[in-house]
Design an enzyme around this catalytic site. Structure first.
Site, mmCIF file in Angstrom:
data_model
loop_
_atom_site.group_PDB
_atom_site.id
_atom_site.type_symbol
_atom_site.label_atom_id
_atom_site.label_comp_id
_atom_site.label_asym_id
_atom_site.label_seq_id
_atom_site.Cartn_x
_atom_site.Cartn_y
_atom_site.Cartn_z
ATOM 1 N N HIS A 5 0.834 -1.201 0.000
ATOM 2 C CA HIS A 5 0.000 0.000 0.000
ATOM 3 C C HIS A 5 0.868 1.251 0.000
ATOM 4 C CE1 HIS A 5 -2.815 2.820 2.290
ATOM 5 N NE2 HIS A 5 -3.446 2.565 1.160
ATOM 6 N N GLU A 32 0.708 -0.597 -4.875
ATOM 7 C CA GLU A 32 -0.407 0.309 -5.115
ATOM 8 C C GLU A 32 0.108 1.734 -5.067
ATOM 9 O OE1 GLU A 32 -3.634 3.010 -3.402
ATOM 10 O OE2 GLU A 32 -1.696 2.411 -2.582
ATOM 11 N N ASP A 34 -1.284 6.120 -5.602
ATOM 12 C CA ASP A 34 -2.300 7.128 -5.871
ATOM 13 C C ASP A 34 -1.678 8.187 -6.770
ATOM 14 O OD1 ASP A 34 -4.286 6.170 -3.751
ATOM 15 O OD2 ASP A 34 -2.490 6.547 -2.554
ATOM 16 N N HIS A 47 -0.830 10.779 -2.253
ATOM 17 C CA HIS A 47 -2.192 10.422 -1.864
ATOM 18 C C HIS A 47 -3.100 11.640 -1.757
ATOM 19 C CE1 HIS A 47 -5.485 9.607 1.001
ATOM 20 N NE2 HIS A 47 -5.523 8.429 0.411
ATOM 21 N N GLU A 115 -4.503 4.061 -8.319
ATOM 22 C CA GLU A 115 -5.750 4.700 -7.895
ATOM 23 C C GLU A 115 -5.796 6.135 -8.402
ATOM 24 O OE1 GLU A 115 -8.381 6.147 -4.056
ATOM 25 O OE2 GLU A 115 -6.807 4.643 -3.725
#
Length: 288
Positions: A5, A32, A34, A47, A115
């Site tokens: 993450h 992952e 963002d 993020h 994301e």
């Protein structure tokens, strides 16, 4: 499958070069990230829409150029020394192409979950720009891969998800869902009763639309948070039974890893990939 993450973000500052290099060293199946757009339309890994929490800068990411962002310190807030092998402090901010280069160097197949963060001042231009960058890197839409890197896309925004469906096969798209906590909106985020209530209603509508997308089988991946999994077992079982592949975030505790494994959930995203991988290996030595 175990995704790191924002990289191995318990070990190093999230989204940094160090965090992603550590994730690969930990053996994570994937990572992952963002993404946001800078003022000059570079795709950067952060993020928050604002710089305040994870850098020594302040204000919106979208109002800075990439060159301006390069001058910020995005790692020292974590309070952890970065090994020399993981790059200098000035090298920790990453663009999407730079993350791809790191993953290409893994020497093995790696998964990348991107994301797309909304609301964005650039609206759906964020999705278009991400796809443009990926195509320039050699991304094949049919397999959604770049060399050894298998790419999937995620968003809480149903508009983002449906926009992506025009260019990306549904099996590579993940609809994220989570419960709306009105107390956090009103209190933790500093909104009053009226504003907080209006935002909560909008978020509930977004959540309901995301759930409809999953109920209708429009995408191949369901992305609930671990709290959502606990609170909505019927929805989880319904989506699993209908063939949705699950990617649950953020699964850090032994109890939550065991819960996901017991439910037959296929993918988890965690801040501590080495620990989760070890737990899964111990629980099922033949399963990894």
């Amino acid at each position: 499958m175990v995704f790191a993450h924002r990289g191995s973000s318990a070990a190093f500052a999230e989204h940094t070069r160090a965090a992603y290099l550590q994730a690969l060293a930990d053996g994570a199946d994937g990572v992952e990230c963002d993404v946001h757009l800078t003022r000059d339309q570079h795709v950067v890994l952060l993020h928050d829409a604002n710089l305040d929490r994870t850098s020594d800068g302040t204000g919106p990411v979208a109002e800075r150029t990439l060159r301006e962002l390069r001058h910020l310190d995005v790692s020292s807030w974590k309070g952890v020394r970065i090994p020399e092998a993981y790059g200098a402090r000035s090298e920790q901010l990453l663009t999407l192409p730079e993350l791809l280069d790191i993953l290409r160097g893994a020497g093995r197949p790696v998964k990348l979950a991107i994301e797309l963060k909304h609301p964005s001042p650039y609206q759906l231009k964020l999705e278009d720009r991400v796809l443009e960058v990926l195509r320039s890197e050699g991304w094949d839409p049919k397999s959604s891969s770049v060399d050894n890197v298998a790419v999937t896309f995620m968003s809480f925004s149903p508009d983002s998800v449906r926009h992506l469906l025009s260019s990306v096969p549904p099996e590579y798209i993940c609809q994220l869902v989570d419960d709306v906590d009105i107390r956090a909106i009103r209190g933790g985020l500093g909104f009053g009763m009226i504003t907080g209530g209006a935002i909560a209603n909008l978020m509930r509508a977004t959540q309901a639309e995301g759930e409809r997308i999953l109920d209708n089988g429009e995408v191949g991946l369901a992305g609930p948070g671990i709290e959502y999994v606990r609170r909505h077992p019927a929805a989880v079982q319904r989506w699993l039974a209908s063939g949705r592949r699950f990617r649950v975030w953020t699964v850090d505790s032994e109890q939550d890893v065991a819960l996901c494994a017991g439910l037959g959930i296929q993918e988890v995203t965690t801040n501590v990939p080495a620990r989760v991988l070890n737990q899964l290996q111990v629980a099922s030595p033949q399963g990894r």
